[in-house]
Design an enzyme around this catalytic site. Structure first.
Site, PDB file in Angstrom:
ATOM      1  N   HIS A 136      75.244  49.129  60.480  1.00  0.00           N
ATOM      2  CA  HIS A 136      76.314  49.475  61.426  1.00  0.00           C
ATOM      3  C   HIS A 136      75.846  49.390  62.876  1.00  0.00           C
ATOM      4  O   HIS A 136      74.688  49.700  63.172  1.00  0.00           O
ATOM      5  CB  HIS A 136      76.753  50.929  61.223  1.00  0.00           C
ATOM      6  CG  HIS A 136      77.361  51.234  59.901  1.00  0.00           C
ATOM      7  ND1 HIS A 136      78.706  51.210  59.692  1.00  0.00           N
ATOM      8  CD2 HIS A 136      76.810  51.587  58.726  1.00  0.00           C
ATOM      9  CE1 HIS A 136      78.963  51.556  58.438  1.00  0.00           C
ATOM     10  NE2 HIS A 136      77.825  51.787  57.822  1.00  0.00           N
ATOM     11  N   TYR A 160      71.949  57.629  53.596  1.00  0.00           N
ATOM     12  CA  TYR A 160      71.865  57.761  55.059  1.00  0.00           C
ATOM     13  C   TYR A 160      71.212  59.084  55.439  1.00  0.00           C
ATOM     14  O   TYR A 160      71.582  60.138  54.894  1.00  0.00           O
ATOM     15  CB  TYR A 160      73.266  57.721  55.681  1.00  0.00           C
ATOM     16  CG  TYR A 160      73.906  56.359  55.696  1.00  0.00           C
ATOM     17  CD1 TYR A 160      74.429  55.802  54.536  1.00  0.00           C
ATOM     18  CD2 TYR A 160      73.993  55.617  56.872  1.00  0.00           C
ATOM     19  CE1 TYR A 160      75.025  54.554  54.554  1.00  0.00           C
ATOM     20  CE2 TYR A 160      74.594  54.369  56.896  1.00  0.00           C
ATOM     21  CZ  TYR A 160      75.107  53.845  55.733  1.00  0.00           C
ATOM     22  OH  TYR A 160      75.696  52.609  55.751  1.00  0.00           O
ATOM     23  N   ARG A 183      79.585  49.332  48.100  1.00  0.00           N
ATOM     24  CA  ARG A 183      79.568  48.519  49.317  1.00  0.00           C
ATOM     25  C   ARG A 183      78.363  47.598  49.261  1.00  0.00           C
ATOM     26  O   ARG A 183      77.315  47.982  48.745  1.00  0.00           O
ATOM     27  CB  ARG A 183      79.438  49.399  50.570  1.00  0.00           C
ATOM     28  CG  ARG A 183      80.615  50.365  50.776  1.00  0.00           C
ATOM     29  CD  ARG A 183      80.866  50.543  52.255  1.00  0.00           C
ATOM     30  NE  ARG A 183      81.133  49.250  52.851  1.00  0.00           N
ATOM     31  CZ  ARG A 183      80.889  48.930  54.103  1.00  0.00           C
ATOM     32  NH1 ARG A 183      80.334  49.805  54.912  1.00  0.00           N
ATOM     33  NH2 ARG A 183      81.173  47.740  54.565  1.00  0.00           N
TER      34      ARG A 183
HETATM   35  C1  MBD Z   1      79.292  53.690  54.042  1.00  0.00           C
HETATM   36  O1  MBD Z   1      78.012  53.450  54.334  1.00  0.00           O
HETATM   37  C2  MBD Z   1      80.210  53.053  54.764  1.00  0.00           C
HETATM   38  O2  MBD Z   1      79.777  52.246  55.722  1.00  0.00           O
HETATM   39  C3  MBD Z   1      81.556  53.239  54.506  1.00  0.00           C
HETATM   40  C4  MBD Z   1      82.582  52.515  55.269  1.00  0.00           C
HETATM   41  C5  MBD Z   1      81.958  54.094  53.512  1.00  0.00           C
HETATM   42  C6  MBD Z   1      81.014  54.732  52.786  1.00  0.00           C
HETATM   43  C7  MBD Z   1      79.687  54.541  53.045  1.00  0.00           C
HETATM   44 FE    FE Z   2      77.651  52.321  55.894  1.00  0.00          FE
END
Ligand code: MBD
Ligand code: FE
Length: 305
Positions: free
Chosen positions: A219, A159, A214
């Site tokens: 989001h 990110y 994940r």
């Molecule tokens: C992420 O991108 C995320 O969405 C969550 C909940 C935890 C760690 C990284």
């Molecule tokens: Fe995330």
């Protein structure tokens, strides 16, 4: 020690008060102490185990991973389930898009645009992603002027802002829906996120025999005056972790179809130079209900330095 002795000792601590207390904080801490004493007693926690846990908490804070362990232990999803229940009990309309956890990686202040946006800065050569749809009320009426805040990882699962190698606010935008309630954006297909392999969150997950992955996801905060703000994510279909998310965020209704386009004629028509994928997704917002939290949950969040 027996239960009475533990309770008596806990009372000696919680009863030590010489100035007005914050009653809520006091009630929670009193309860937590008692539960901790009982746990140490029942599980015969050794001093070595106890101090090792203290050191763990210190490291978790130093690494800024509290917000990562919380979803990893299912606590953030648990809070979602409780909020769902409160809204049902308060008679909030059913049929809205399911909420799911925010996670630790939102950053306020992303660029705002009307109706549509390009999220990527053009440096990521992953699959092009075109996503769009409408914001609706529970009767299917469009909600013009709704704010769709979107953020997601790049093709490496990282990110912007947290990953300093990306341009500021890469893959983060706020899109305001047009007069028909529509939003759309161009971006690149995200990859799944994994916990830092050497961090304290993964250390504990490994001790629990768990992974820290994940599925690929995107989001959203979706908000409009008079509606309960939606915090949610969509999952990219067919990811191996879609139903094996370390953060327990996958929910029915949040796994839209993804159409992959590779036909050269179609690419030419779209004016793109490589394969692209499309996702259609509508967000449905329930009307706000008095006495409930209708804004996004208050919490400390990262900001762009
Ligand atoms: C992420 O991108 C995320 O969405 C969550 C909940 C935890 C760690 C990284
Ligand atoms: Fe995330």
């Amino acid at each position: 020690m027996n239960k009475t002795q533990i309770q008596d000792f806990a009372k000696r601590i919680t009863g030590t008060q010489s100035a007005p207390a914050n009653e809520r904080v006091k009630a929670v801490v009193d309860r937590m102490l008692l539960d901790l004493f009982v746990l140490i007693e029942d599980m015969d926690v050794t001093p070595e185990e106890f101090w090792s846990a203290c050191n763990y908490v210190t490291e978790l804070g130093k690494s800024n991973e509290v917000g990562l362990l919380v979803p990893g232990l299912g606590i953030e999803h648990f809070l979602d389930l409780r909020q769902d229940e409160k809204e049902r009990a308060a008679g909030m309309e059913v049929g809205g898009t399911p909420r799911t956890i925010e996670g630790p990686l939102y950053v306020a202040g992303a660029p705002v645009s009307q109706g549509e946006a390009r999220l990527d800065d053009g440096t990521d050569d992953g699959e092009i992603l075109l996503m769009g749809g409408r914001v609706l009320d529970t009767r299917g009426n469009p909600v013009p002027g709704a704010k769709v805040e979107v953020w997601h990882a790049n093709t490496r699962g990282n990110y912007s802002v947290f990953d300093q190698s990306q341009s500021p606010f890469n893959l983060r935008r706020t899109i305001v829906t047009d007069c028909e309630g529509c939003y759309r954006f161009r971006s690149v297909m995200p990859s799944g996120y994994s916990c830092p392999p050497d961090g304290p969150t993964q250390t504990l997950l490994t001790l629990l025999g768990r992974h820290g992955h994940r599925p690929a996801h995107i989001h959203f905060f979706v908000s409009a005056p008079g509606f309960r703000t939606l915090t949610t994510q969509i999952n990219i279909k067919d990811d191996p972790h879609t139903h094996d998310d370390f953060a327990f965020a996958t929910r029915d209704g949040l796994i839209p179809d993804v159409v992959h386009h590779t036909d050269p004629a179609v690419l030419r028509d779209m004016g793109v130079d490589r394969p692209f994928a499309t996702i259609a997704f509508d967000f449905t917002l329930p009307h706000a209900v008095e006495g409930l939290t209708n804004a996004v949950v208050e919490r400390a969040r990262a900001s762009a330095a």
